[in-house]
Design a protein around this motif. Structure first.
Motif, mmCIF file in Angstrom:
data_model
loop_
_atom_site.group_PDB
_atom_site.id
_atom_site.type_symbol
_atom_site.label_atom_id
_atom_site.label_comp_id
_atom_site.label_asym_id
_atom_site.label_seq_id
_atom_site.Cartn_x
_atom_site.Cartn_y
_atom_site.Cartn_z
ATOM 1 N N ALA A 41 0.812 -1.211 0.000
ATOM 2 C CA ALA A 41 0.000 0.000 0.000
ATOM 3 C C ALA A 41 0.846 1.262 0.000
ATOM 4 C CB ALA A 41 -0.922 -0.006 1.218
ATOM 5 N N ALA A 42 0.365 2.266 -0.765
ATOM 6 C CA ALA A 42 0.935 3.617 -0.777
ATOM 7 C C ALA A 42 -0.222 4.606 -0.855
ATOM 8 C CB ALA A 42 1.843 3.799 -1.994
ATOM 9 N N LEU A 43 0.015 5.833 -0.403
ATOM 10 C CA LEU A 43 -0.995 6.890 -0.521
ATOM 11 C C LEU A 43 -1.307 7.094 -2.002
ATOM 12 C CD1 LEU A 43 -2.719 9.222 0.564
ATOM 13 C CD2 LEU A 43 -0.633 10.603 0.709
ATOM 14 N N GLY A 44 -2.554 6.824 -2.385
ATOM 15 C CA GLY A 44 -2.915 6.764 -3.802
ATOM 16 C C GLY A 44 -2.946 8.094 -4.519
ATOM 17 N N HIS A 63 1.961 -0.589 -15.976
ATOM 18 C CA HIS A 63 0.936 -1.475 -15.413
ATOM 19 C C HIS A 63 0.177 -0.761 -14.292
ATOM 20 C CE1 HIS A 63 2.810 -5.535 -16.804
ATOM 21 N NE2 HIS A 63 2.784 -4.633 -17.744
ATOM 22 N N PRO A 64 -1.099 -0.501 -14.497
ATOM 23 C CA PRO A 64 -1.842 0.292 -13.508
ATOM 24 C C PRO A 64 -2.076 -0.441 -12.191
ATOM 25 C CG PRO A 64 -3.321 -0.532 -15.207
ATOM 26 C CD PRO A 64 -1.936 -0.894 -15.641
ATOM 27 N N LEU A 65 -2.299 0.346 -11.133
ATOM 28 C CA LEU A 65 -2.560 -0.197 -9.792
ATOM 29 C C LEU A 65 -4.038 -0.049 -9.442
ATOM 30 C CD1 LEU A 65 0.397 1.487 -7.864
ATOM 31 C CD2 LEU A 65 0.394 -0.668 -9.128
ATOM 32 N N ILE A 66 -4.501 -0.832 -8.500
ATOM 33 C CA ILE A 66 -5.868 -0.700 -7.995
ATOM 34 C C ILE A 66 -5.866 0.292 -6.832
ATOM 35 C CG2 ILE A 66 -7.763 -1.903 -6.839
ATOM 36 C CD1 ILE A 66 -6.809 -4.470 -8.324
ATOM 37 N N LEU A 67 -6.805 1.242 -6.840
ATOM 38 C CA LEU A 67 -7.004 2.123 -5.689
ATOM 39 C C LEU A 67 -8.033 1.484 -4.766
ATOM 40 C CD1 LEU A 67 -7.146 5.787 -7.065
ATOM 41 C CD2 LEU A 67 -5.258 4.640 -5.873
ATOM 42 N N HIS A 68 -7.675 1.373 -3.486
ATOM 43 C CA HIS A 68 -8.570 0.793 -2.489
ATOM 44 C C HIS A 68 -9.244 1.909 -1.707
ATOM 45 C CE1 HIS A 68 -6.066 -2.519 -3.707
ATOM 46 N NE2 HIS A 68 -6.848 -3.378 -3.069
ATOM 47 N N MET A 74 -15.995 7.652 -1.401
ATOM 48 C CA MET A 74 -14.593 7.881 -1.775
ATOM 49 C C MET A 74 -14.361 7.450 -3.223
ATOM 50 S SD MET A 74 -11.044 6.510 0.033
ATOM 51 C CE MET A 74 -11.122 7.407 1.571
ATOM 52 N N ALA A 75 -14.976 6.350 -3.633
ATOM 53 C CA ALA A 75 -14.825 5.867 -5.013
ATOM 54 C C ALA A 75 -15.345 6.905 -6.006
ATOM 55 C CB ALA A 75 -15.569 4.541 -5.187
ATOM 56 N N GLY A 137 -7.899 8.675 5.396
ATOM 57 C CA GLY A 137 -8.874 9.570 4.775
ATOM 58 C C GLY A 137 -8.625 9.756 3.291
ATOM 59 N N ALA A 138 -7.953 8.790 2.683
ATOM 60 C CA ALA A 138 -7.607 8.875 1.261
ATOM 61 C C ALA A 138 -7.448 7.460 0.714
ATOM 62 C CB ALA A 138 -6.299 9.653 1.085
ATOM 63 N N PRO A 139 -7.567 7.311 -0.615
ATOM 64 C CA PRO A 139 -7.425 5.968 -1.196
ATOM 65 C C PRO A 139 -5.991 5.470 -1.108
ATOM 66 C CG PRO A 139 -7.563 7.610 -2.933
ATOM 67 C CD PRO A 139 -7.845 8.333 -1.643
ATOM 68 N N VAL A 140 -5.870 4.158 -1.066
ATOM 69 C CA VAL A 140 -4.572 3.517 -0.987
ATOM 70 C C VAL A 140 -4.350 2.730 -2.285
ATOM 71 C CG1 VAL A 140 -3.788 1.358 0.056
ATOM 72 C CG2 VAL A 140 -4.124 3.371 1.498
ATOM 73 N N ALA A 141 -3.248 3.014 -2.983
ATOM 74 C CA ALA A 141 -2.883 2.226 -4.160
ATOM 75 C C ALA A 141 -2.186 0.970 -3.660
ATOM 76 C CB ALA A 141 -1.938 3.020 -5.061
ATOM 77 N N ALA A 142 -2.680 -0.206 -4.057
ATOM 78 C CA ALA A 142 -2.100 -1.423 -3.499
ATOM 79 C C ALA A 142 -2.163 -2.591 -4.481
ATOM 80 C CB ALA A 142 -2.812 -1.798 -2.202
ATOM 81 N N PRO A 143 -1.062 -2.835 -5.189
ATOM 82 C CA PRO A 143 -0.954 -4.085 -5.935
ATOM 83 C C PRO A 143 -0.546 -5.177 -4.948
ATOM 84 C CG PRO A 143 1.058 -2.848 -6.202
ATOM 85 C CD PRO A 143 0.159 -2.019 -5.310
ATOM 86 N N SER A 144 -0.469 -6.394 -5.414
ATOM 87 C CA SER A 144 -0.016 -7.472 -4.539
ATOM 88 C C SER A 144 1.407 -7.185 -4.055
ATOM 89 C CB SER A 144 -0.079 -8.803 -5.281
ATOM 90 O OG SER A 144 0.604 -8.714 -6.511
#
Ligand code: AMP
Ligand code: MG
Length: 334
Positions: A41-44, A63-68, A74-75, A137-144
């Motif tokens: 996870a990183a701050l998206g 290669h794009p990442l998924i935002l959680h 939030m979405a 309070g913000a989305p998290v970008a998190a690939p495996s």
């Protein structure tokens, strides 16, 4: 080694959640448990933090990442439009292992989308992930949370073994419930299309979006649209050999051993132990099989297996996600 902290998977302690959110807010990387696999996870909304994710994984930045996210609200802020199909799928299947691809809003850094016009969003069904996103309070970008093209992590120790010091903090909430990545659905396409089969099956999708399509994209076009669909991905270090039955498993393992190689058998109906072989029996039920698959492949890697003998799985939709991952693990037919 990174700092690893044990957390209660159903009720994470507030100070641990705050520590993880703090690491993310400062641009750091956190190994975050979800119900599918562990995420890196990183701050998206922080392009520099997202670039660190690509560097840690050794993953191409196209290669794009998924935002959680922790809510539908939030979405909605992260997309240009939130169509009826998104509303219906989110209502039925979020939080859960379903990722929705939609046109992005200007809030989303180009680094997250691989430079493309769409963004992938998911609300994970895991109290730890939801609590951390909520505290941030913000989305998290998190690939495996694994090096590019290797087997995805379903336990905290897999994250540490694969990424080491490239991750700042790992939250250890035990093994992941699904153990396979999310189902990715492209809602920017007409009709909506499954880009990656996953933990949510086709029947559950069709119940909400009856015209949802699967397959049909060529491997090449699929890889461009959705990088988890690269031909080689989720792969153990050893060479994969397919077998149909116990007799063939014995023969393949015997041949490998005779050649001085170290075989590891991943059985479905075959029980390697009963044959006197190293390996795991994952059973005939697709969800339980899927939940245990990566753990078995990690065990093969940890044992230094140079040949991974895998029993084929049935045709049919119930095995779609498992067959997809096995095919990529072996680079050929499951
Ligand atoms: P991973 O990060 O390895 O779990 O994989 C993330 C997956 O999300 C990729 O393999 C893609 O299938 C999918 N994905 C993320 N963003 C997009 C996007 N903008 N368009 C299509 N697929 C995406
Ligand atoms: Mg991955």
């Amino acid at each position: 080694m990174p700092r690893v902290v044990r957390v209660d998977p159903s009720a994470p302690a507030g100070e641990i959640v705050a520590e993880a959110a703090g690491v993310l807010a400062r641009g750091g990387l956190v190994g975050l448990p979800t119900e599918t696999v562990y995420g890196l996870a990183a701050l998206g909304t922080d392009a520099a933090a997202v670039r660190r994710v690509f560097a840690a994984k050794g993953r191409p930045d196209t290669h794009p990442l998924i935002l959680h996210v922790d809510s539908e609200a939030m979405a909605e802020r992260l997309v240009a439009e939130w169509p009826r199909a998104a509303r219906a799928l989110a209502a039925a299947l979020w939080p859960g292992p379903l990722t929705l691809v939609l046109p992005r809003s200007p809030l989303v850094p180009a680094e997250v989308t691989g430079g493309g016009p769409t963004v992938a969003l998911r609300m994970p069904a895991h109290p730890v992930a939801l609590a951390v996103i909520g505290a941030l309070g913000a989305p998290v970008a998190a690939p495996s949370a694994n090096r590019y093209q290797t087997v995805s992590p379903t336990r905290a120790e897999h994250v540490v073994r694969s990424l080491g010091d490239a991750v700042d903090l790992v939250l250890d909430a035990g093994p992941c419930r699904h153990g396979l990545e999310s189902t990715v659905v492209d809602l920017s396409a007409r009709p909506p299309r499954v880009l990656r089969p996953g933990a949510i099956g086709m029947a559950a999708l069709r119940a909400v979006v009856p015209d949802v399509a699967v397959g049909a994209v060529t491997a090449e076009a699929g890889a461009r649209r959705s990088p988890g669909t690269d031909a080689r991905h989720y792969a153990p270090a050893g060479r994969v050999v397919w077998v149909q039955n116990a007799h063939d498993a014995l023969e393949a393992a015997g041949r490998a051993s005779a050649a001085g190689e170290r075989p590891f058998v991943v059985g479905r109906s075959i029980d390697p132990g009963a044959l006197g072989l190293r390996g795991r029996a994952l059973g005939d039920e697709p969800d339980a099989y899927g939940a245990a698959l990566y753990d078995a492949l990690h065990e093969a890697d940890a044992e230094g297996a140079s040949v991974v003998v895998i029993e084929t799985v049935p045709e049919g939709e119930a095995w779609l996600a498992v067959r997809d991952r096995l095919t990529r693990a072996g680079g050929s037919r499951a």
